[in-house]
Design a protein around this motif. Sequence first.
Motif, PDB file in Angstrom:
ATOM      1  N   TRP A  52       4.909  -3.381   3.833  1.00 18.36           N
ATOM      2  CA  TRP A  52       5.056  -3.998   5.149  1.00 18.36           C
ATOM      3  C   TRP A  52       4.971  -2.898   6.207  1.00 18.36           C
ATOM      4  CZ3 TRP A  52      10.151  -6.560   7.241  1.00 18.36           C
ATOM      5  CH2 TRP A  52       9.833  -7.386   8.353  1.00 18.36           C
ATOM      6  N   ASP A  53       4.198  -3.146   7.233  1.00 20.71           N
ATOM      7  CA  ASP A  53       4.015  -2.141   8.271  1.00 20.71           C
ATOM      8  C   ASP A  53       5.232  -1.959   9.159  1.00 20.71           C
ATOM      9  OD1 ASP A  53       0.505  -2.742   8.879  1.00 20.71           O
ATOM     10  OD2 ASP A  53       1.557  -1.193   7.732  1.00 20.71           O
ATOM     11  N   ASN A  54       6.138  -2.844   9.070  1.00 25.27           N
ATOM     12  CA  ASN A  54       7.320  -2.774   9.919  1.00 25.27           C
ATOM     13  C   ASN A  54       8.185  -1.577   9.525  1.00 25.27           C
ATOM     14  OD1 ASN A  54       8.652  -4.469  12.006  1.00 25.27           O
ATOM     15  ND2 ASN A  54      10.352  -4.350  10.570  1.00 25.27           N
ATOM     16  N   TRP A  55       8.842  -0.945  10.488  1.00 23.13           N
ATOM     17  CA  TRP A  55       9.764   0.120  10.091  1.00 23.13           C
ATOM     18  C   TRP A  55      11.031  -0.488   9.476  1.00 23.13           C
ATOM     19  CZ3 TRP A  55       8.847   1.560  15.708  1.00 23.13           C
ATOM     20  CH2 TRP A  55       9.496   0.682  16.575  1.00 23.13           C
ATOM     21  N   PRO A  56      11.869   0.319   8.833  1.00 24.23           N
ATOM     22  CA  PRO A  56      13.012  -0.245   8.101  1.00 24.23           C
ATOM     23  C   PRO A  56      13.942  -1.042   9.020  1.00 24.23           C
ATOM     24  CG  PRO A  56      12.689   2.036   7.494  1.00 24.23           C
ATOM     25  CD  PRO A  56      11.732   1.754   8.613  1.00 24.23           C
ATOM     26  N   LEU A  57      14.399  -2.163   8.517  1.00 18.55           N
ATOM     27  CA  LEU A  57      15.306  -3.019   9.289  1.00 18.55           C
ATOM     28  C   LEU A  57      16.680  -2.370   9.387  1.00 18.55           C
ATOM     29  CD1 LEU A  57      14.536  -6.430   7.565  1.00 18.55           C
ATOM     30  CD2 LEU A  57      13.728  -5.700   9.793  1.00 18.55           C
ATOM     31  N   THR A  58      17.391  -2.683  10.492  1.00 12.42           N
ATOM     32  CA  THR A  58      18.786  -2.244  10.563  1.00 12.42           C
ATOM     33  C   THR A  58      19.747  -3.392  10.263  1.00 12.42           C
ATOM     34  OG1 THR A  58      18.719  -2.651  12.922  1.00 12.42           O
ATOM     35  CG2 THR A  58      18.465  -0.378  12.219  1.00 12.42           C
ATOM     36  N   PHE A  59      19.239  -4.619  10.385  1.00  8.98           N
ATOM     37  CA  PHE A  59      20.110  -5.774  10.170  1.00  8.98           C
ATOM     38  C   PHE A  59      19.336  -6.783   9.345  1.00  8.98           C
ATOM     39  CE2 PHE A  59      23.751  -8.231  11.936  1.00  8.98           C
ATOM     40  CZ  PHE A  59      23.446  -9.466  11.394  1.00  8.98           C
ATOM     41  N   ALA A  60      19.817  -7.059   8.150  1.00  2.19           N
ATOM     42  CA  ALA A  60      19.124  -8.027   7.293  1.00  2.19           C
ATOM     43  C   ALA A  60      20.115  -9.096   6.862  1.00  2.19           C
ATOM     44  CB  ALA A  60      18.542  -7.330   6.074  1.00  2.19           C
ATOM     45  N   ASP A  61      19.778 -10.338   7.150  1.00  2.25           N
ATOM     46  CA  ASP A  61      20.704 -11.425   6.823  1.00  2.25           C
ATOM     47  C   ASP A  61      19.912 -12.531   6.142  1.00  2.25           C
ATOM     48  OD1 ASP A  61      23.092 -13.434   8.752  1.00  2.25           O
ATOM     49  OD2 ASP A  61      22.451 -13.500   6.670  1.00  2.25           O
ATOM     50  N   PHE A  62      20.132 -12.700   4.851  1.00  7.00           N
ATOM     51  CA  PHE A  62      19.449 -13.766   4.119  1.00  7.00           C
ATOM     52  C   PHE A  62      20.457 -14.656   3.431  1.00  7.00           C
ATOM     53  CE2 PHE A  62      15.291 -12.395   4.971  1.00  7.00           C
ATOM     54  CZ  PHE A  62      15.318 -11.025   5.040  1.00  7.00           C
ATOM     55  N   ASN A  63      21.553 -14.919   4.088  1.00  8.92           N
ATOM     56  CA  ASN A  63      22.598 -15.657   3.373  1.00  8.92           C
ATOM     57  C   ASN A  63      22.166 -17.092   3.112  1.00  8.92           C
ATOM     58  OD1 ASN A  63      24.115 -17.723   5.189  1.00  8.92           O
ATOM     59  ND2 ASN A  63      23.887 -15.946   6.501  1.00  8.92           N
ATOM     60  N   SER A  64      22.689 -17.634   2.044  1.00 12.14           N
ATOM     61  CA  SER A  64      22.440 -19.031   1.666  1.00 12.14           C
ATOM     62  C   SER A  64      20.972 -19.356   1.471  1.00 12.14           C
ATOM     63  CB  SER A  64      23.036 -19.983   2.709  1.00 12.14           C
ATOM     64  OG  SER A  64      24.359 -19.637   2.979  1.00 12.14           O
ATOM     65  N   THR A  65      20.194 -18.415   0.939  1.00 16.24           N
ATOM     66  CA  THR A  65      18.820 -18.761   0.563  1.00 16.24           C
ATOM     67  C   THR A  65      18.824 -18.902  -0.948  1.00 16.24           C
ATOM     68  OG1 THR A  65      18.320 -16.395   0.517  1.00 16.24           O
ATOM     69  CG2 THR A  65      17.669 -17.606   2.458  1.00 16.24           C
ATOM     70  N   ARG A  66      18.843 -20.137  -1.398  1.00 18.54           N
ATOM     71  CA  ARG A  66      18.847 -20.359  -2.841  1.00 18.54           C
ATOM     72  C   ARG A  66      18.499 -21.810  -3.085  1.00 18.54           C
ATOM     73  NH1 ARG A  66      21.995 -22.786   0.041  1.00 18.54           N
ATOM     74  NH2 ARG A  66      24.221 -23.035  -0.277  1.00 18.54           N
ATOM     75  N   ASP A  67      18.269 -22.121  -4.306  1.00 18.07           N
ATOM     76  CA  ASP A  67      17.886 -23.468  -4.666  1.00 18.07           C
ATOM     77  C   ASP A  67      19.132 -24.346  -4.734  1.00 18.07           C
ATOM     78  OD1 ASP A  67      16.973 -25.156  -7.611  1.00 18.07           O
ATOM     79  OD2 ASP A  67      16.186 -25.515  -5.603  1.00 18.07           O
ATOM     80  N   ILE A  68      19.066 -25.506  -4.115  1.00 16.66           N
ATOM     81  CA  ILE A  68      20.206 -26.410  -4.172  1.00 16.66           C
ATOM     82  C   ILE A  68      19.844 -27.581  -5.053  1.00 16.66           C
ATOM     83  CG2 ILE A  68      21.811 -27.792  -2.851  1.00 16.66           C
ATOM     84  CD1 ILE A  68      21.326 -26.174  -0.503  1.00 16.66           C
TER      85      ILE A  68
END
Lengths: 100, 628
Positions: free
Chosen positions: B474-490
């Motif tokens: 990914w060309d983006n520079w490193p993230l400082t804040f990553a939030d992926f909470n509650s990403t899952r199969d229900i």
Amino acid sequence: MASETDYVTLISNDGFSFLVQRSSARISPVIKRMLDPNGAFMEAKDNTCTLQNINGIVLEKVCEYLYYNEKHKDASDVPDMDFPTELCLELLMASDYLNI
Amino acid sequence: MSGRRGGNRIRGPQSALTDFLAANNISAAQIRDDYERRRREAEQDAGNAGEGPSNAATEQTEDEALAVAAQAEEAEKKSKKRKRTEEEAIDKIKKAKATKKGKGKGKKKGKKDDLDDDNDDDADYDDDFGMYKKAKPVPGQLEHCDICNKRFTVTPYSKEGPDGGLLCAPCGKELSKDLKKEQRAVTKAASTGKKRRKVESDRLDGIAVGGAKSLSQLCIQKVAQHHDDIEELGDLPQSVLERLSEIFSKKRVMKSKTLPLFLRPDLDSVVVHDAAYLEEEDYQQIFAIVPNVRKLVLSNTCQLKDGAIDYMLERCHDLRHIQLYAANLVQEGMWHRLFREAGAKLEVLKLKWLDAAFEDLVVRDMVKYCPNLERLKLKLCRRLGEDAVVSISDLPELKHLSLQISQDVSTPTLVNLIEKRGSGLQTLSLEKFIDADDSVLEAIHENCTQLSKLRLSENDTVTDAGYTALFTDWDNWPLTFADFNSTRDIDNNNSEGPEDAIGLASSGFRALMEHSGAALKHLNIASCRHIELSAFMDVFNGAQNYPLLEHINLSFCNRADTSVVAGIFKSCPALKQLVAFGCFDVQDVVVPRNVALIGVPRAQDAIEQFGIGIGVDEAISRMVEVAA
């Protein structure tokens, strides 16, 4: 260049001077920088800090706080330091200036 | 009855009762004795049981005694009835007093049950012996004090003594003082329990981990405590003022009286996090005193109406930052007017909890009149939908975008938004877009190169492969804040999830840390329960180093265990807070200095565990010892 003494002096704007331990005084980053021997400040030479915007009564409480902080550095469930309500706002301004 | 004395042998017809008693072998002597006893007591009463002396009964013969007894019985029945009514009256008063006492004590919290039981027991005990107690004298009469036996006049205020009799004034005072001391002792026992919780709660707010609080914190606390007595805050610098207003809002004392403390003509920002108590005049006061306001933050502004906005538009011409949460009384027309008149300079707009008055059309107007908008946050605005997102895609200067839209937004619209604005975005937060799929991530991968904060939460469509693809090359520079909470199969029937994992799972997680590990400060992977233990071990194994990582939340990632936590301590030297609710394999953690571990459950431990002044290495070695 005076050598690093154990105690430093803090002077208020109305002429009161307080002798405190260097280790306690350095809890305040502002004072720490002033007393840094590598810095070019005059305070470092005579180990004295004059604080022009804090008066004697408030500075006394500040010194008390510095000792209280150092004493309880690693403890948990520390009881709060007590101080008279009238001093509250001035103490708040002083603490904001000294960043403690 | 007096006529029967002296041994007169003439006997009249006996009463049916006497016959009945005789037929049932009830002894006259016994009746005589009972009668004499009762008569003696009747004499001790207020003296209206004027039956004759008891002496005569002993001299009569058995028959006469029976007759006498029969008559006496009737008279006795009457006196009994009188006594019964008296007893009932006494009981009523006693019960009323007992319940009053019980209620009064019940109001104060604490271990009251013992005392109440005692009271009830006493009352019952008393009831049984009610007929042996003295009757309560009427106010105005003379009585002897129960305790000191002094004579005093009964008043309506005479206190009741422990035996049921009345007390004189000094004894009564003593008794109530003792009672009060008891009550205070009990409430103290209750409140010490509350204090510990308060200490822990304060610590979590200031994130002061061990050691003493800062002097600023102590002072601010004291000010908030005495908020009623403050008349003026003097020349406090703006940051301190904002901190104070936060505490006031938290303690719910931001009212008409305390608001003026925070308003000064030289200020350029007004921040009130809890404006629920503020009314029309207060808002007008804000705009009157601080006309140069550039940053206006009002949360819980339920009472903000059109009139106040009108005045604001009149007085304040320099508004750059508007944050109004819950401003539901503002009408649609006023929103249009707000954007028309103040939109040109507006750079930051954050709106939450809006309802009927804020619709897609308003968003279109906003986009039209606010070309300089850089930060936009629209959450929980019930009427916004697809059209709003389409309009937002046309904001030219947008750098920070945060959206939570409850109505359905189709994936192509989202993709379109990202394609148009992605290159300029530094913050992208898409919450609760449940149906967004891999194409959104692809769009981010293609178009975003300046992102530093990315949140994609509460989604159950994006696959792990999508996340992996996003973070690889990914060309983006490193993230400082990553939030992926509650990403899952229900899927309640398949808790392990499908074979090709949905949501952030092992390979996605590895790719994320690979890409952003060096700069990451906040990591939130709560409820990403498809991340396997092996992935955790690979990422947090002590050999890797994440120098800036300060806050980690891995709640409900049930594969994480104690070794993962140990690895985290080793790999993250700057760690301040680790939240791990629902990670049941994490046990017996020894927390190093400056770290707050929150949520690791064991019945005896506190829910927050703070580092106890030991270094990381020592903490880990101790944990190894415990595990071994």
